[in-house]
Design a protein around this motif. Sequence first.
Motif, PDB file in Angstrom:
ATOM      1  N   MET A   1     -37.389  -8.671   7.394  1.00  0.00           N
ATOM      2  CA  MET A   1     -37.144 -10.054   6.961  1.00  0.00           C
ATOM      3  C   MET A   1     -36.738 -10.966   8.127  1.00  0.00           C
ATOM      4  O   MET A   1     -37.112 -12.127   8.167  1.00  0.00           O
ATOM      5  N   PHE A   2     -35.988 -10.437   9.088  1.00  0.00           N
ATOM      6  CA  PHE A   2     -35.430 -11.273  10.149  1.00  0.00           C
ATOM      7  C   PHE A   2     -36.107 -11.076  11.501  1.00  0.00           C
ATOM      8  O   PHE A   2     -35.963 -11.913  12.384  1.00  0.00           O
TER       9      PHE A   2
ATOM     10  N   PRO B   1     -34.465 -15.735   7.825  1.00  0.00           N
ATOM     11  CA  PRO B   1     -35.532 -14.792   7.502  1.00  0.00           C
ATOM     12  C   PRO B   1     -36.874 -15.516   7.433  1.00  0.00           C
ATOM     13  O   PRO B   1     -36.938 -16.736   7.248  1.00  0.00           O
ATOM     14  N   TRP B   2     -37.937 -14.740   7.576  1.00  0.00           N
ATOM     15  CA  TRP B   2     -39.251 -15.376   7.703  1.00  0.00           C
ATOM     16  C   TRP B   2     -39.646 -16.245   6.507  1.00  0.00           C
ATOM     17  O   TRP B   2     -40.283 -17.295   6.706  1.00  0.00           O
TER      18      TRP B   2
ATOM     19  N   SER C   1     -38.404 -14.809  16.032  1.00  0.00           N
ATOM     20  CA  SER C   1     -38.005 -13.405  15.865  1.00  0.00           C
ATOM     21  C   SER C   1     -39.019 -12.751  14.937  1.00  0.00           C
ATOM     22  O   SER C   1     -38.785 -12.567  13.745  1.00  0.00           O
TER      23      SER C   1
ATOM     24  N   VAL D   1     -41.469 -10.334  12.943  1.00  0.00           N
ATOM     25  CA  VAL D   1     -41.388  -9.007  12.333  1.00  0.00           C
ATOM     26  C   VAL D   1     -42.345  -8.089  13.078  1.00  0.00           C
ATOM     27  O   VAL D   1     -43.536  -8.378  13.215  1.00  0.00           O
TER      28      VAL D   1
ATOM     29  N   SER E   1     -41.617 -21.587  14.137  1.00  0.00           N
ATOM     30  CA  SER E   1     -42.224 -20.774  13.085  1.00  0.00           C
ATOM     31  C   SER E   1     -43.749 -20.840  13.142  1.00  0.00           C
ATOM     32  O   SER E   1     -44.433 -19.811  13.024  1.00  0.00           O
TER      33      SER E   1
ATOM     34  N   ARG F   1     -45.524 -12.682  10.611  1.00  0.00           N
ATOM     35  CA  ARG F   1     -44.350 -13.200   9.930  1.00  0.00           C
ATOM     36  C   ARG F   1     -43.228 -13.255  10.950  1.00  0.00           C
ATOM     37  O   ARG F   1     -43.026 -12.297  11.697  1.00  0.00           O
TER      38      ARG F   1
ATOM     39  N   GLY G   1     -39.065 -14.611  11.583  1.00  0.00           N
ATOM     40  CA  GLY G   1     -37.833 -15.335  11.369  1.00  0.00           C
ATOM     41  C   GLY G   1     -37.564 -16.209  12.580  1.00  0.00           C
ATOM     42  O   GLY G   1     -38.316 -16.220  13.563  1.00  0.00           O
TER      43      GLY G   1
END
Length: 256
Positions: free
Chosen positions: A1-2, A26-27, A59, A61, A93, A115, A117
């Motif tokens: 997630m992060f 989180p993404w 960040s 995944v 992002s 994906r 974060g």
Amino acid sequence: MFGGKAAHLALAAAAALPVPDGIALPWPVAEAIAGGDPDVTSLLAAAAPRRVLLAVRSSAVGEDSELASFAGQHLTLLGVTAARLVDAVARVSRSVHDERALAYRRQLGMIRAPRAGVVVQTMVSASVGGVLFRPHPLTGADEIVIEGSWGLGESVVDGLVTPDRFRLSPAGDVLERHAGAKDVEVVLAPGGGTGRRAITGGRVVELCLDDSRLAALHRLAVACQARFGGGAQDLEWAFAGERLWLLQWRPAREAA
């Protein structure tokens, strides 16, 4: 997630390593901000600290593992003001979908949709910054290799200068000091963001790290190894005055 960067920073912070304060998004939250979701963006805008500049980093995944490092593939924004935080998170992002980053994923056989974060941290106004590797990234020798320059470490990471290089033994003894050509430094701009400042005279070849700072970096490398294990490591660091900060840690690919 992060994502890997956030996870490693969280582990470092939990171990009381000198990580700047921050938050991890989180993404799904980062993607919602990139998509302009008004509820999420208003929450982030309300939470933004007003009196400090920020560093905003991706960040992803699956990044920063033993098999893949996304260093330099995604956007990093430094010196971000509170008023520009929402836009900065959105831009970072979206950078995981840039063609260069996607091509790198294809090269590694990563077929899942990217994906990522986003990490938002208090910006360190660095007087000296750089990177540290263990073992030697070219020879594989069990040594600590440090590269540094004046100002923010982006001058080293982005190849703007020939940095000073130091080699330390596992015990911290200095094996080599090599002065680079540091004719520019990256500094925080007064209104946010960063700028470049020319360096002239003897400071171009003056070593940016003395024995005290090298000893502090050695202690940090040993502490990171204790926290993350004995594998190859690659970290980014900065000194604000005499205070040392850990900006990023990742497992490095060992030399063949």
